[in-house]
Design an enzyme around this catalytic site. Structure first.
Site, PDB file in Angstrom:
ATOM      1  N   GLU A 157       0.798  -1.231   0.000  1.00 19.68           N
ATOM      2  CA  GLU A 157       0.000   0.000   0.000  1.00 19.68           C
ATOM      3  C   GLU A 157       0.831   1.282   0.000  1.00 19.68           C
ATOM      4  O   GLU A 157       0.801   2.061   0.960  1.00 19.68           O
ATOM      5  CB  GLU A 157      -0.944   0.014   1.205  1.00 19.68           C
ATOM      6  CG  GLU A 157      -1.956  -1.100   1.196  1.00 19.68           C
ATOM      7  CD  GLU A 157      -3.032  -0.911   2.280  1.00 19.68           C
ATOM      8  OE1 GLU A 157      -2.870  -0.027   3.134  1.00 19.68           O
ATOM      9  OE2 GLU A 157      -4.017  -1.650   2.256  1.00 19.68           O
ATOM     10  N   GLU A 216      -5.351  -8.831   1.310  1.00 20.24           N
ATOM     11  CA  GLU A 216      -6.009  -8.495   2.581  1.00 20.24           C
ATOM     12  C   GLU A 216      -7.491  -8.287   2.344  1.00 20.24           C
ATOM     13  O   GLU A 216      -7.895  -7.725   1.323  1.00 20.24           O
ATOM     14  CB  GLU A 216      -5.472  -7.179   3.192  1.00 20.24           C
ATOM     15  CG  GLU A 216      -4.083  -7.268   3.745  1.00 20.24           C
ATOM     16  CD  GLU A 216      -3.615  -5.941   4.365  1.00 20.24           C
ATOM     17  OE1 GLU A 216      -4.454  -5.122   4.778  1.00 20.24           O
ATOM     18  OE2 GLU A 216      -2.390  -5.749   4.419  1.00 20.24           O
TER      19      GLU A 216
HETATM   20  C1  GBH Z   1      -4.330  -2.055   5.558  1.00 18.16           C
HETATM   21  O1  GBH Z   1      -4.468  -0.704   5.508  1.00 18.16           O
HETATM   22  C2  GBH Z   1      -2.956  -2.350   6.037  1.00 18.16           C
HETATM   23  O2  GBH Z   1      -2.180  -2.979   5.030  1.00 18.16           O
HETATM   24  C3  GBH Z   1      -2.908  -3.144   7.296  1.00 18.16           C
HETATM   25  O3  GBH Z   1      -1.637  -3.049   7.849  1.00 18.16           O
HETATM   26  C4  GBH Z   1      -4.004  -2.654   8.214  1.00 18.16           C
HETATM   27  O4  GBH Z   1      -3.907  -3.206   9.487  1.00 18.16           O
HETATM   28  C5  GBH Z   1      -5.308  -3.030   7.581  1.00 18.16           C
HETATM   29  O5  GBH Z   1      -5.397  -2.579   6.265  1.00 18.16           O
HETATM   30  C6  GBH Z   1      -6.527  -2.561   8.342  1.00 18.16           C
HETATM   31  O6  GBH Z   1      -6.623  -1.175   8.365  1.00 18.16           O
HETATM   32  O7  GBH Z   1      -8.966   8.828   6.069  1.00 18.16           O
HETATM   33  O8  GBH Z   1     -10.193   7.916   7.938  1.00 18.16           O
HETATM   34  O9  GBH Z   1     -10.924   7.492   5.689  1.00 18.16           O
HETATM   35  C7  GBH Z   1      -5.723  -0.208   5.187  1.00 18.16           C
HETATM   36  C8  GBH Z   1      -5.516   1.212   4.881  1.00 18.16           C
HETATM   37  C9  GBH Z   1      -6.833   2.558   6.303  1.00 18.16           C
HETATM   38  C10 GBH Z   1      -6.564   3.018   3.956  1.00 18.16           C
HETATM   39  C11 GBH Z   1      -7.888   3.593   6.368  1.00 18.16           C
HETATM   40  C12 GBH Z   1      -7.630   4.016   4.032  1.00 18.16           C
HETATM   41  C13 GBH Z   1      -8.792   5.569   5.351  1.00 18.16           C
HETATM   42  C14 GBH Z   1      -8.764   6.331   6.610  1.00 18.16           C
HETATM   43  N1  GBH Z   1      -6.697   1.994   4.952  1.00 18.16           N
HETATM   44  N2  GBH Z   1      -7.703   4.585   5.347  1.00 18.16           N
HETATM   45  S1  GBH Z   1      -9.785   7.755   6.563  1.00 18.16           S
END
Ligand code: GBH
Length: 453
Positions: free
Chosen positions: A172, A359
């Site tokens: 990511e 994932e």
């Molecule tokens: C993944 O990230 C990761 O690879 C992993 O490490 C993590 O634990 C898992 O997913 C669960 O989160 O600006 O409030 O709308 C996910 C990444 C996290 C990307 C939230 C988009 C939006 C936050 N995502 N993010 S917000």
């Protein structure tokens, strides 16, 4: 009365790879063991207010010391594949040069222990834990990180390539750069100008290229490599031609920053629209490195954005209504159709030949086990709904070859700390006792039957 077995439409292809995923910084703990240096997350999580409850990665699931028992449980649940990541600061703690053999040995033990249990390791080279020493040299916006990563990738593929045949370069890119260098919500907590973040993206793409190169050079003929992207999934409001076309167009735009250079070897018009015309500093041969063919595209899919064809004929983003259901992670809109459209659009728009869901899951503040059970029905139902959509996508001819549930066990959910749980196994962070949740027991059956049970 005879009970029916799953119908043929619930069956997955015979070779389908089922597994669970984790990442080193989220589970290992042992933050300073055996010569490891601090990562940017070790440093960032200590800053007041950086993480929920001030949670740090110091102990996490203590997996560094408990990996044997964790793998026993994984095997008991019938898992055949395990996506794990390597902590760069354990391997080359100084950022450049000397290899830390005690760190290298940990992953030798871990990989051997997985294989011994019949579990195939899939190794992510980088899941966000940049050595702080490299951040001290400027971090991702500086090209020094690219040279350091090239060495690191060479070293780990040389060390483990005899046993590891499935490699993922970076996890990511968009998330760790936008959050870490753009808005400052993730390590290292910087708020840089978009041009700086843009340059960091270019460097991360080059690191991906070096990861692919390292696997081709040292990984052996049977090694496979891909990038894991959190491609923004665009879901057509209605599954009719105009909305589907709009979803295509929006997918191309939203994911241009990573998938355009990777699949087309250029920064095209969608990329430039996204970066407001800022081109990074590009050196000779950069695109040759970035656009090397890969074997699969890893997609982390949790949710998606709704799109339809707008009045002007172009794609129109439709915001979810306020009261649309989410997981306890508020960003996680529970729309399982993301699992149909994500792989399909990656294949149709960018030509991904093989998609692996690296994932998928949902974050909830689960309550502790009662009499050894956690009835996380909401997670179970969402994963089931997602798998139905994935099955539909395969039935429609989309090339999807694997699925990894995020996550094997509750762990350090970055800025959200330890309360926000994604595991299909419950972690008691005080006692380190693991308890498979209802979702985990159910998923275990899915894996065993290779079908939606
Ligand atoms: C993944 O990230 C990761 O690879 C992993 O490490 C993590 O634990 C898992 O997913 C669960 O989160 O600006 O409030 O709308 C996910 C990444 C996290 C990307 C939230 C988009 C939006 C936050 N995502 N993010 S917000």
């Amino acid at each position: 009365m005879k009970f029916s077995v799953p119908s043929a439409s619930c069956q997955f292809p015979a070779s389908f790879a089922w597994g669970v995923a984790t990442a080193a910084p989220q589970i290992e703990g042992a933050f300073d063991a055996d010569g490891k240096s601090p990562s940017i997350w070790d440093v960032f999580s200590r800053k007041p207010g950086a993480t929920h409850n001030g949670d740090t990665l110091d102990v996490a699931c203590d997996h560094y010391h408990r990996y044997e028992a964790d793998l026993d449980l994984m095997a008991a649940l019938g898992m055949k594949h395990y996506r794990l990541s390597i902590a760069w600061p354990r391997i080359i703690p100084t950022g450049a040069g000397t290899l830390n053999t005690r760190g290298v040995d940990f992953y030798n033990r871990l990989i051997d222990a997985s294989l011994k249990r019949g579990i195939t390791p899939w190794v992510t080279m980088f899941h966000w834990d940049l050595p702080q020493v490299l951040e001290d040299k400027g971090g991702w916006p500086e090209r020094v990180v690219v040279d350091a990563f090239a060495d690191y990738a060479d070293e780990i593929v040389k060390a483990y390539g005899d046993r590891v045949k499935n490699w993922i370069t970076l996890n990511e890119i968009g998330v760790f750069l936008e959050n870490g260098y753009g808005v400052g919500r993730h390590a290292p907590g910087r708020k840089e100008k978009p041009e700086v973040v843009n340059q960091a993206f270019h460097h991360a793409m080059l690191c991906h290229g070096h990861g692919v190169r390292a696997v081709r050079e040292h990984g052996g003929k049977d090694a496979r490599v891909g990038l894991t992207d959190n491609s923004r999934v665009t879901i057509p409001l209605t599954e009719t031609a105009p909305d589907i076309e709009a979803a295509h167009e929006q997918f191309a735009r939203r994911n241009a920053r990573i998938l355009e250079p990777m699949y087309r070897g250029e920064y095209g018009k969608n990329y430039l629209a996204h970066t407001k015309g800022w081109l990074p500093k590009i050196a000779a041969n950069d695109f040759e490195l970035i656009a090397q063919p890969t074997d699969f595209l890893g997609l982390n899919i949790y949710s998606g954005e709704i799109v339809r064809r707008g009045a002007d004929g172009g794609p129109q983003h439709i915001a979810y209504p306020e009261n649309f259901p989410t997981a306890d992670s508020p960003w996680l809109k529970l729309n399982a159709r993301c699992m149909y459209w994500g792989p399909r659009l990656a294949a149709e728009v960018f030509g991904a030949k093989d998609v692996v869901i690296t994932e998928s899951g949902a974050g909830y503040n689960d309550l502790p086990p009662v009499k050894g059970e956690v009835f996380d029905i909401h997670r179970l139902e969402y994963i089931r709904a997602c798998l139905r959509e994935l099955r539909r996508s395969i039935a429609d001819g989309v090339p999807v070859s694997g699925y990894f549930a995020w996550s094997f066990m509750d762990n350090f959910e970055w800025a959200d700390g330890y309360d926000r749980r994604f595991g299909i196994v419950y972690t008691d962070f005080k006692t380190q006792v693991r308890t498979p949740k209802a979702s985990g027991r159910w998923y275990s059956q899915v894996v065993r039957e290779n079908a939606l049970v």
